[in-house]
Write a protein that holds these residues in place. Structure first.
Motif, PDB file in Angstrom:
ATOM      1  N   SER A 256       0.828  -1.216   0.000  1.00  0.00           N
ATOM      2  CA  SER A 256       0.000   0.000   0.000  1.00  0.00           C
ATOM      3  C   SER A 256       0.854   1.254   0.000  1.00  0.00           C
ATOM      4  O   SER A 256       0.522   2.241  -0.659  1.00  0.00           O
ATOM      5  N   VAL A 290      -5.389  -3.445   0.109  1.00  0.00           N
ATOM      6  CA  VAL A 290      -4.704  -2.340  -0.584  1.00  0.00           C
ATOM      7  C   VAL A 290      -5.736  -1.288  -1.011  1.00  0.00           C
ATOM      8  O   VAL A 290      -5.499  -0.079  -0.903  1.00  0.00           O
ATOM      9  N   GLN A 293      -6.556   0.676   1.964  1.00  0.00           N
ATOM     10  CA  GLN A 293      -5.429   1.486   2.442  1.00  0.00           C
ATOM     11  C   GLN A 293      -5.124   2.664   1.512  1.00  0.00           C
ATOM     12  O   GLN A 293      -4.646   3.689   1.972  1.00  0.00           O
ATOM     13  N   THR A 294      -5.346   2.489   0.197  1.00  0.00           N
ATOM     14  CA  THR A 294      -4.870   3.515  -0.760  1.00  0.00           C
ATOM     15  C   THR A 294      -5.969   4.251  -1.516  1.00  0.00           C
ATOM     16  O   THR A 294      -5.728   5.305  -2.065  1.00  0.00           O
TER      17      THR A 294
END
Ligand code: FBP
Length: 708
Positions: A256, A290, A293-294
């Motif tokens: 991430s 991911v 997170q992103t």
């Protein structure tokens, strides 16, 4: 020319600042090694005991009953602290033991702390206890390659990533000979217990080792390791026993951070689509984390694609009075169209850049590819079973392999797979690019798993995306939107009236902030025709410079950069969550051993909650096993967990999909988790998927629960 340096090299190298600067051990490492993870309350007592928790029940496979009779009756055991136990219990608990430990499968951050936890607990109770590390994975057990671990070695690797201390390997102890050699090694070392730190296949191995070594008196304990996050264990009622394997958090955070950095780069130079493949085998847990997170623009989740139903297709078929089975699930071509649609949406608002995240196993969920994977697994498995040489040695080149497949079509009866591969398969297979054929025919690992990390999934998908974008461009659908203010400014600067030209050039003039060049204008030639036809340009006049400039800006250039996130994140130093989780798993392993358990996997309940609520347990492996097709035959294995499309984590990601695609004139919604930080207080303390999925329990109303 600068003067040559007059400093003597030996003086330079002897200088303390230089010695410090080039030392292998830096401050970060010193801090890591010195860190002492907190321990669960039960481990603060002098002893621990195991108490069966009757609330957890399992539906047991008949075959598991038959093959794992010694450990099939195991139950879920809670580890409890105890300060005073009967003398004989104490004596047994405290006895000096020989314990072997092995890493099995891919590295996963935190493994060293499992060793450290086990080592500390065992040595604290009895310094005479010896811990042996088997080298290079299960091969070390089979060949008897080991080293006795010392305080110095263990201290060197505390809280440090990788499996560097004793290495790892993927060998499966899957035949009598390997099993007998392993037993022999354990006997020679007079082992009381063997600890297998591994994924689903390795814990399957642990169960068979426990069964086979039962009468030798060697206890076998498993530990749930894998960055893929696909060991998630529940009982028959869905009660969570192991919410997450260790290493997942670290790998997801490492991926991430790198992907979030790409988001920053992409939105700065606004010219690339970054295509990021992330590890995880079949399961898309890492890709899902991911995404959370992103907030990357597009994240594909394989399990979601498998669930896809093309309702428009179904409707058409219904009108025609037929059933269209191809409307269920997704084809590669369809997938590429879904991606293209998203790219087009962003491009409409001037964003001809973005970040796309692909799970490495996404192809497993694409109808036609899944069929190939299963058929080829069977063919390769059958061949290896029937012949003296393995498939890949017998047919080293792609041409050899293709020829073998062709022979199957011709129906060579003596080959057991003649009925697996037909002319249609051959025709479709020959239609796909060579590099992808090679990928699909790649060697399976020792457990018979397809090696997704070896296939250029991103290239397969990107090639199709590029082809389709080309078609859309030719049809005038793929264009970059031009900001109205920018159009006005460019025209005025060039002395042209935007109000006159706007309606000629754009299909949504005055209707949107981002203007789209008309679909019929797809080249300089068609642009000129439009201007001539509207009377703004003579036949022989050149296109005015401002209009030429605007047109150029509207022509998309689909430029991509591909990345693979896998080995790098897998080798990362563990997050504090993984350091703590694994250290306590190590302590749990010792409790299970000291209390006589075998065929159990160490686990910790309530990982999503505050550390004070973490509860160590022993999870019975045998009752979790079921039959699965491996290497062309049914085998008893631990089930892999894939993303549940009804889980809160997936539903949250699905809800935010449009927002994170950010196909609006506003800024993107990228999130920056930052690097894995060992020091300081800002590190997130657990995976977001873990937190969200635990909400299922907390938020479902009593009515909903009853309805379930
Ligand atoms: P484990 O299942 O052994 O934990 O390994 C996970 C993994 O990192 C996968 O994500 C990846 O597909 C695979 O290992 C790569 O295998 P290899 O290390 O053999 O290239």
């Amino acid at each position: 020319m600068p003067e040559p340096s007059t400093i003597r090299l030996d003086k330079l190298l002897d200088h303390p600042a230089v010695i410090d600067a080039v030392a292998d051990v830096n401050l970060e490492l010193k801090e890591r090694i010195a860190y002492q993870p907190p321990v669960c309350d039960v481990f603060k007592s002098d002893f621990t005991t195991l108490v069966t928790d009757p609330q957890y029940q399992f539906e047991i496979d008949k075959e598991a009953h038959r093959q794992l009779s010694h450990i099939i009756a195991n139950t879920v055991q809670r580890v409890e602290g105890s300060d005073d136990a009967a003398d004989d219990v104490k004596k047994n608990y405290r006895k000096a033991r020989n314990i072997g430990i092995v890493f099995s499968g891919g590295p996963s951050p935190g493994g060293h702390n499992v060793i450290a936890g086990l080592f500390d607990a065992a040595k604290k109770i009895n310094p005479q206890t010896r811990i042996f590390g088997f080298l290079m994975g299960p091969d070390g057990i089979i060949d008897g390659d080991h080293m006795e671990l010392t305080h110095e070695q263990v201290d060197q690797y505390r809280n440090v990533g990788g499996f560097t201390m004793i290495k790892t390997g993927r060998t499966k102890i899957d035949d009598r000979k390997k099993m007998n050699l392993s037993r022999e090694t354990c006997k020679q070392l007079e082992l009381d217990a063997l600890v297998v730190v591994g994924g689903d296949d390795s814990n399957t191995n642990a169960a068979f080792l426990a069964q086979n070594m039962f009468e030798d008196g060697v206890q076998v304990i498993g530990v749930p390791k894998t960055i893929d996050g696909d060991i998630q264990v529940r009982d028959a009622q869905g009660k969570v026993l192991c919410a997450m394997s260790f290493g997942f958090h670290t790998a997801a955070r490492a991926f991430s951070q790198a992907i979030a950095n790409l988001c920053t780069d992409a939105s700065s130079d606004v010219k690339y689509w970054h295509v990021c493949k992330v590890m995880g085998r079949v399961a898309s847990h890492l890709a899902l984390e991911v995404a959370l997170q992103t907030h990357a623009n597009i994240t594909l989740i394989g399990e979601d694609l498998a669930d896809y139903v093309d309702y428009a297709r179904l409707e058409n078929a219904e009108k025609a009075g037929v059933v269209d089975y191809t409307a269920y699930g997704m084809t590669l071509r369809h997938l590429s169209r879904v991606i293209c649609d998203a790219i087009l949406e962003r491009s409409t608002v001037g964003k001809n850049y973005g970040v796309l995240v692909l799970p490495e196993g996404v192809l497993e969920f694409i109808n036609e590819i899944q069929v190939f994977i299963i058929k080829l697994n069977t063919i390769i498995g059958n061949y290896n079973k029937m012949h003296d040489r393995d498939f890949h040695t017998a047919f080293p080149t792609l041409d050899d392999k293709l020829e073998y497949l062709r022979r199957l079509v011709r129906g060579i009866r003596k080959d057991v797979s003649y009925n697996v591969w037909n002319a249609r398969d051959d025709e479709l297979f020959n239609d796909i690019p060579e590099f992808f054929q090679e990928g699909l025919l790649t060697e399976r690992d020792s457990h018979g798993n397809f090696q997704f990390s070896q296939v250029k999934t991103e290239k397969v998908i990107l090639d199709l995306v590029k082809d389709y974008l080309g078609i859309l461009k030719e049809k005038g659908h793929y264009k970059v939107g031009i900001q109205d203010a920018q159009f006005v400014k460019t025209m005025q600067k060039g002395g042209l009236d935007p109000e006159r030209y706007g309606p000629i050039l754009f299909e949504n003039w005055k209707q949107a902030r981002y203007l789209m060049i008309k679909k019929t204008i797809i080249s300089k030639k068609t642009l000129k025709t439009a201007l001539v036809k509207s009377g703004f340009l003579g036949d022989d006049e050149p296109i005015p410079a401002p209009i030429d400039k605007i047109f150029e800006q509207s022509v998309p250039k689909f430029k991509t950069q591909t990345h693979f996130y896998g080995y790098d994140g897998r080798g990362s130093d563990p997050t504090r969550f993984d350091c703590t989780y694994t250290y306590n798993l190590g302590l749990t392993v010792f409790s299970l051993i000291a209390n006589g358990a075998t065929g159990q996997m160490a686990g910790i309940l309530n990982l999503e909650q505050d550390f004070s609520r973490w509860r160590p347990i022993g999870i019975p492996i045998a009752p979790l096993m079921h039959l699965e097709e491996r290497k062309g035959k049914l085998e008893l294995v631990l089930e892999k967990s894939i993303v549940d499309v009804n889980s809160p984590a997936f539903r949250v990601v699905k809800t935010f999909r449009d927002k994170w695609l950010a196909a609006t004139p506003e800024e993107d919604h990228y999130r920056h988790p930052g690097p894995i930080r060992f020091a300081g207080n800002s590190e997130e303390n657990r995976p977001i998927t873990l937190l969200l999925n635990a909400m299922e329990r907390d938020l479902s109303s009593p009515d909903e629960k009853a309805a379930e």
